[in-house]
Design a protein around this motif. Sequence first.
Motif, PDB file in Angstrom:
ATOM      1  N   GLU A 374       0.815  -1.207   0.000  1.00 16.84           N
ATOM      2  CA  GLU A 374       0.000   0.000   0.000  1.00 16.84           C
ATOM      3  C   GLU A 374       0.854   1.266   0.000  1.00 16.84           C
ATOM      4  OE1 GLU A 374      -2.975   0.084  -0.661  1.00 16.84           O
ATOM      5  OE2 GLU A 374      -3.629  -1.958  -0.305  1.00 16.84           O
ATOM      6  N   GLU A 375       2.043   1.187   0.570  1.00 12.95           N
ATOM      7  CA  GLU A 375       2.949   2.331   0.511  1.00 12.95           C
ATOM      8  C   GLU A 375       3.354   2.607  -0.930  1.00 12.95           C
ATOM      9  OE1 GLU A 375       7.055   3.958   2.672  1.00 12.95           O
ATOM     10  OE2 GLU A 375       6.385   1.897   2.967  1.00 12.95           O
ATOM     11  N   SER A 376       3.615   1.545  -1.669  1.00 13.10           N
ATOM     12  CA  SER A 376       3.940   1.689  -3.087  1.00 13.10           C
ATOM     13  C   SER A 376       2.741   2.205  -3.877  1.00 13.10           C
ATOM     14  CB  SER A 376       4.403   0.344  -3.653  1.00 13.10           C
ATOM     15  OG  SER A 376       4.603   0.408  -5.041  1.00 13.10           O
ATOM     16  N   ALA A 381      -0.378   6.405  -6.845  1.00 14.19           N
ATOM     17  CA  ALA A 381      -1.603   7.210  -6.921  1.00 14.19           C
ATOM     18  C   ALA A 381      -1.295   8.701  -6.827  1.00 14.19           C
ATOM     19  CB  ALA A 381      -2.553   6.801  -5.801  1.00 14.19           C
ATOM     20  N   LYS A 382      -0.300   9.059  -6.027  1.00  9.40           N
ATOM     21  CA  LYS A 382       0.078  10.459  -5.903  1.00  9.40           C
ATOM     22  C   LYS A 382       0.627  10.988  -7.225  1.00  9.40           C
ATOM     23  CE  LYS A 382       3.134  13.579  -3.351  1.00  9.40           C
ATOM     24  NZ  LYS A 382       4.205  13.677  -2.314  1.00  9.40           N
ATOM     25  N   LYS A 383       1.481  10.224  -7.855  1.00 11.93           N
ATOM     26  CA  LYS A 383       2.061  10.644  -9.127  1.00 11.93           C
ATOM     27  C   LYS A 383       0.976  10.755 -10.196  1.00 11.93           C
ATOM     28  CE  LYS A 383       5.879   9.623 -12.287  1.00 11.93           C
ATOM     29  NZ  LYS A 383       6.464  10.967 -12.070  1.00 11.93           N
ATOM     30  N   TYR A 409      -6.298   8.640  -5.153  1.00 12.61           N
ATOM     31  CA  TYR A 409      -5.197   9.096  -4.292  1.00 12.61           C
ATOM     32  C   TYR A 409      -5.611   9.069  -2.819  1.00 12.61           C
ATOM     33  CZ  TYR A 409      -1.710  12.192  -2.215  1.00 12.61           C
ATOM     34  OH  TYR A 409      -0.727  12.735  -1.412  1.00 12.61           O
ATOM     35  N   ILE A 410      -6.792   9.580  -2.526  1.00 19.36           N
ATOM     36  CA  ILE A 410      -7.265   9.605  -1.139  1.00 19.36           C
ATOM     37  C   ILE A 410      -7.469   8.187  -0.621  1.00 19.36           C
ATOM     38  CG2 ILE A 410      -9.127  10.316   0.398  1.00 19.36           C
ATOM     39  CD1 ILE A 410      -7.232  12.539  -0.621  1.00 19.36           C
ATOM     40  N   ALA A 414      -5.640   6.325   2.509  1.00 22.27           N
ATOM     41  CA  ALA A 414      -6.401   5.668   3.578  1.00 22.27           C
ATOM     42  C   ALA A 414      -5.986   4.211   3.730  1.00 22.27           C
ATOM     43  CB  ALA A 414      -7.896   5.770   3.288  1.00 22.27           C
ATOM     44  N   ARG A 415      -5.830   3.505   2.597  1.00 21.89           N
ATOM     45  CA  ARG A 415      -5.427   2.098   2.665  1.00 21.89           C
ATOM     46  C   ARG A 415      -4.014   1.956   3.225  1.00 21.89           C
ATOM     47  NH1 ARG A 415      -7.481   1.956  -2.561  1.00 21.89           N
ATOM     48  NH2 ARG A 415      -5.355   1.677  -3.362  1.00 21.89           N
ATOM     49  N   ASN A 416      -3.128   2.850   2.828  1.00 22.73           N
ATOM     50  CA  ASN A 416      -1.752   2.800   3.326  1.00 22.73           C
ATOM     51  C   ASN A 416      -1.719   3.039   4.833  1.00 22.73           C
ATOM     52  OD1 ASN A 416       1.061   2.706   3.421  1.00 22.73           O
ATOM     53  ND2 ASN A 416       1.263   4.869   2.898  1.00 22.73           N
TER      54      ASN A 416
END
Length: 439
Positions: A374-376, A381-383, A409-410, A414-416
């Motif tokens: 999820e960090e990945s 998602a941010k990019k 992205y949001i 949340a998942r991360n």
Amino acid sequence: MKKHKLMSKFLFQIALLVFVPKLMAQDVLTVDQAVQIALKNNYDIKIATNELSVDQENNSIGNAGMLPEVNASLTKNNSIQNSKQTQSNGTVTERDNAKNNRLEYGVSLGWTIFDGLRMFARYDQLKELEKQGDVQLKLMVLTKVSDVMTTYYDLVQQQQLIKALDTTIVISKQRLKTAENRFLIGKAAKLEVLNAQVDLNTDSSTLLKQKEFYETTKIRLNELLARDLTTNFQVTEEVVVDDKLQLAELKSMTEKQNLQLQLALISKRVAELDLKQTKAGRYPTVRLNTGYTFVETESSLGFTSATSSRGLNYGLTATMPIFNGFSQNRNERIAKLQVENSALVAEQQKQTVNAQLASAYQTYLTNVELAKLEESNEAIAKKNMEITLDKFKIGTVPTIEFRNAQENYINAIARNSNSKFQAKISEIVLQQIAGNIKF
């Protein structure tokens, strides 16, 4: 590359705008500080501490029946009677309202010197009960520390989600402003403005609900810390997960330190001592008795009008049970069954704890891997959102595509955040089972 830097700067400015004032206004509470406050204030811990003190007070040779009993006594009897006495020579003596007084006082000592070794078994049992109280206190402390840590990291997760929602609202406001500007110059329909306004309202509603949940969880943590429920505070920003835990090491610690297993073994020992005390009923009881007594009497009628005596009395009493309706045999059978049950409970508890450990470790491994994944995903998602936002500003992507990128992205944030929280909770559960939570 330049657009990427501008986007990063934009998000950084949003974070400063939203969170710096809050951090300045509230004290940051660390998890270690929260645990120490709970250890000092929590009501359940205080109650368990007092219960241990009761067990410590009860653990004495006197309570086990090994010491003599010394009693002081005083008896004063008075009577007024109409009396008539006929002596052997035929003389009759009568008196109305004849007074008779008796005063007896003294000190007595009784000491059971043998009761089938029941008193020694009872003393050993009191020691075990004190150990039981000590383990129960440790278990209560461990449970409350785990509750505090779980609630604390839940707040960290919620705080991160609030931060993400604050960010998306700022982005939604920019989207609305862009849509309005495009509508004014005739490059967008009114529908685009209305959609942007609806999405902004949706984001605002979600943020309000999340803030409510965050505040109620803060109240819950203050309750665990047994302090003013309105105490305001901030939690740290990050959750650090120990991803190096090994099952073999945890299993070894569990066998030595798990408090549930220790309680089961102590209960078995208590049951064995109960059986020992029950068997003592087959043996005689020997008791020493002694005392010093003063007696004074007064009589208005009779050969003697007054007497007084004082002196030492002593003796020995021995009783031997012969038949009590087979109660002794029945009590021993019951006590043996209780020992057998306590042994079964200990074995069952061991199996249960091992199953909990194995299951919790598997969950831990899964959650650690999910946290990395999820960090990945959040970075991707941010990019994607940065690229989509740039394209949206120049009008090369439709509104719905931008909204999807924003929501992705949001959701990724949340998942991360949730995956890290779940991994941390799995770590805490494993350390709790192993009896190895540090505080």
